[in-house]
Write a protein that holds these residues in place. Structure first.
Motif, PDB file in Angstrom:
ATOM      1  N   VAL A  70       0.835  -1.198   0.000  1.00  0.00           N
ATOM      2  CA  VAL A  70       0.000   0.000   0.000  1.00  0.00           C
ATOM      3  C   VAL A  70       0.873   1.253   0.000  1.00  0.00           C
ATOM      4  O   VAL A  70       1.793   1.371   0.809  1.00  0.00           O
ATOM      5  N   TYR A  71       0.561   2.166  -0.914  1.00  0.00           N
ATOM      6  CA  TYR A  71       1.147   3.507  -0.916  1.00  0.00           C
ATOM      7  C   TYR A  71       0.098   4.428  -0.286  1.00  0.00           C
ATOM      8  O   TYR A  71      -1.033   4.502  -0.780  1.00  0.00           O
ATOM      9  N   GLN A  73      -1.218   8.353   0.881  1.00  0.00           N
ATOM     10  CA  GLN A  73      -1.074   9.755   0.462  1.00  0.00           C
ATOM     11  C   GLN A  73      -0.037  10.462   1.321  1.00  0.00           C
ATOM     12  O   GLN A  73       0.801  11.190   0.823  1.00  0.00           O
ATOM     13  N   TRP A 119      -9.117  -6.174  -1.403  1.00  0.00           N
ATOM     14  CA  TRP A 119      -8.234  -5.301  -2.186  1.00  0.00           C
ATOM     15  C   TRP A 119      -8.988  -4.057  -2.635  1.00  0.00           C
ATOM     16  O   TRP A 119      -8.477  -2.933  -2.509  1.00  0.00           O
ATOM     17  N   ALA A 123      -8.025  -0.285  -1.628  1.00  0.00           N
ATOM     18  CA  ALA A 123      -7.687   0.662  -2.696  1.00  0.00           C
ATOM     19  C   ALA A 123      -8.573   1.898  -2.668  1.00  0.00           C
ATOM     20  O   ALA A 123      -8.140   2.987  -3.065  1.00  0.00           O
ATOM     21  N   GLN A 124      -9.814   1.755  -2.184  1.00  0.00           N
ATOM     22  CA  GLN A 124     -10.749   2.874  -2.156  1.00  0.00           C
ATOM     23  C   GLN A 124     -10.701   3.674  -0.854  1.00  0.00           C
ATOM     24  O   GLN A 124     -11.392   4.681  -0.729  1.00  0.00           O
ATOM     25  N   ARG A 129      -3.087   5.941  -1.899  1.00  0.00           N
ATOM     26  CA  ARG A 129      -2.763   6.450  -3.227  1.00  0.00           C
ATOM     27  C   ARG A 129      -2.751   5.344  -4.266  1.00  0.00           C
ATOM     28  O   ARG A 129      -3.214   5.512  -5.385  1.00  0.00           O
ATOM     29  N   ASP A 130      -2.198   4.152  -3.900  1.00  0.00           N
ATOM     30  CA  ASP A 130      -2.063   3.060  -4.865  1.00  0.00           C
ATOM     31  C   ASP A 130      -1.816   1.766  -4.101  1.00  0.00           C
ATOM     32  O   ASP A 130      -1.438   1.779  -2.926  1.00  0.00           O
ATOM     33  N   THR A 131      -2.017   0.632  -4.787  1.00  0.00           N
ATOM     34  CA  THR A 131      -1.736  -0.676  -4.205  1.00  0.00           C
ATOM     35  C   THR A 131      -1.107  -1.581  -5.251  1.00  0.00           C
ATOM     36  O   THR A 131      -1.276  -1.372  -6.451  1.00  0.00           O
ATOM     37  N   VAL A 132      -0.392  -2.577  -4.777  1.00  0.00           N
ATOM     38  CA  VAL A 132       0.118  -3.676  -5.606  1.00  0.00           C
ATOM     39  C   VAL A 132      -0.219  -4.951  -4.842  1.00  0.00           C
ATOM     40  O   VAL A 132       0.091  -5.052  -3.653  1.00  0.00           O
TER      41      VAL A 132
END
Length: 146
Positions: A70-71, A73, A119, A123-124, A129-132
């Protein structure tokens, strides 16, 4: 392991507190023979802490494992994300990382659909900011914690 060992593990999976006498009756061995086999299975690492340990990749319980990187903000003010992740029951671990990613979230769920739902939920989340995401195909090391 032979077929009798597999039967013993199956019975112990159903009820880890079963007596050696009852277990022997179910697998058609004497109480003493069952005790010796259980001790051998413990020495070999198939039984650890009264938990059945299957070979890697053999998910007899049907559980699916995944890891979500997880990225956030804002790394320093991302407490809301951590609080929300703590409330997801399928999260088995969440580590704060140094480097490129902020969090490593480890999941265990009953299906791929549930992993996808988690996931999407992560992500929401406000502050993400972003996920992998990576699914676990097999586990090559699974050491019991002491």
């Amino acid at each position: 392991m032979d077929a009798v060992d597999e039967k013993i593990i199956t019975e112990l999976t159903r009820n880890a507190r079963i007596s050696h006498a009852e277990l022997g009756h179910r697998v058609r061995l004497s109480r003493n023979a069952v005790r010796q086999r259980v001790e051998r299975l413990e020495r070999q690492g198939h039984i650890a802490g009264y938990t059945i340990v299957r070979p890697s990749g053999d998910r007899a319980d049907g559980r699916v494992r995944a890891h979500v990187l997880v990225y956030r903000q804002d790394r320093m003010r991302g407490g809301d994300v951590l609080a929300a992740i703590r409330r997801v029951p399928e999260v088995v671990a969440c580590d704060v990382l140094s480097g490129e990613f902020d969090l490593l979230v480890s999941l265990e769920a009953g299906s791929l659909d549930r992993i996808q739902g988690i996931w999407e939920h992560i992500a929401q989340m406000p502050g993400v900011r972003d996920t992998v995401t990576a699914l676990t195909l097999s586990r090559v090391v699974d050491r019991p914690r002491s």
